[in-house]
Design a protein around this motif. Sequence first.
Motif, PDB file in Angstrom:
ATOM      1  N   SER A  63      24.149  25.175  31.576  1.00 24.04           N
ATOM      2  CA  SER A  63      25.452  24.839  31.018  1.00 24.04           C
ATOM      3  C   SER A  63      26.311  24.182  32.089  1.00 24.04           C
ATOM      4  O   SER A  63      26.063  24.316  33.281  1.00 24.04           O
ATOM      5  CB  SER A  63      26.143  26.094  30.491  1.00 24.04           C
ATOM      6  N   ALA A  64      27.321  23.466  31.635  1.00 22.47           N
ATOM      7  CA  ALA A  64      28.247  22.802  32.556  1.00 22.47           C
ATOM      8  C   ALA A  64      29.611  22.706  31.904  1.00 22.47           C
ATOM      9  O   ALA A  64      29.723  22.628  30.679  1.00 22.47           O
ATOM     10  CB  ALA A  64      27.738  21.415  32.914  1.00 22.47           C
ATOM     11  N   GLU A  65      30.616  22.728  32.710  1.00 21.55           N
ATOM     12  CA  GLU A  65      31.992  22.561  32.247  1.00 21.55           C
ATOM     13  C   GLU A  65      32.640  21.479  33.086  1.00 21.55           C
ATOM     14  O   GLU A  65      32.264  21.264  34.238  1.00 21.55           O
ATOM     15  CB  GLU A  65      32.779  23.857  32.417  1.00 21.55           C
ATOM     16  N   ILE A  66      33.627  20.819  32.517  1.00 22.55           N
ATOM     17  CA  ILE A  66      34.349  19.786  33.251  1.00 22.55           C
ATOM     18  C   ILE A  66      35.844  19.961  33.020  1.00 22.55           C
ATOM     19  O   ILE A  66      36.268  20.293  31.921  1.00 22.55           O
ATOM     20  CB  ILE A  66      33.892  18.366  32.850  1.00 22.55           C
ATOM     21  N   ALA A  67      36.596  19.779  34.064  1.00 20.70           N
ATOM     22  CA  ALA A  67      38.054  19.786  33.986  1.00 20.70           C
ATOM     23  C   ALA A  67      38.545  18.577  34.761  1.00 20.70           C
ATOM     24  O   ALA A  67      38.274  18.446  35.959  1.00 20.70           O
ATOM     25  CB  ALA A  67      38.622  21.065  34.578  1.00 20.70           C
ATOM     26  N   ILE A  68      39.214  17.688  34.074  1.00 16.21           N
ATOM     27  CA  ILE A  68      39.733  16.482  34.722  1.00 16.21           C
ATOM     28  C   ILE A  68      41.255  16.545  34.688  1.00 16.21           C
ATOM     29  O   ILE A  68      41.853  16.715  33.630  1.00 16.21           O
ATOM     30  CB  ILE A  68      39.238  15.203  34.012  1.00 16.21           C
TER      31      ILE A  68
END
Length: 85
Positions: A63-68
């Motif tokens: 799994s992966a998460e991104i916050a920009i």
Amino acid sequence: NIDPVEPAVLHVGRLISGERRNVIAGDARLEGTMRAFNQETYTIIRNRLINAVQNIPLAFECSAEIAIRDMYPAVCNNADLFEVL
């Protein structure tokens, strides 16, 4: 996807992973910045990064998460001011 003469940067400046040198880390965190001289190029970089973070984990069953945080807008230099300086 970016014109090779169009300035654009995706920079990973920080990688945090694991606590021991002989154990595979259970997770990792990458931090960095994106820069461009126009909004269209910045949007392409942003969308490609989101796409990668959403799809690469499918290949590796993780799994992966991104916050920009869009803290740095595209750099738009004023041509008239440039000439003055």
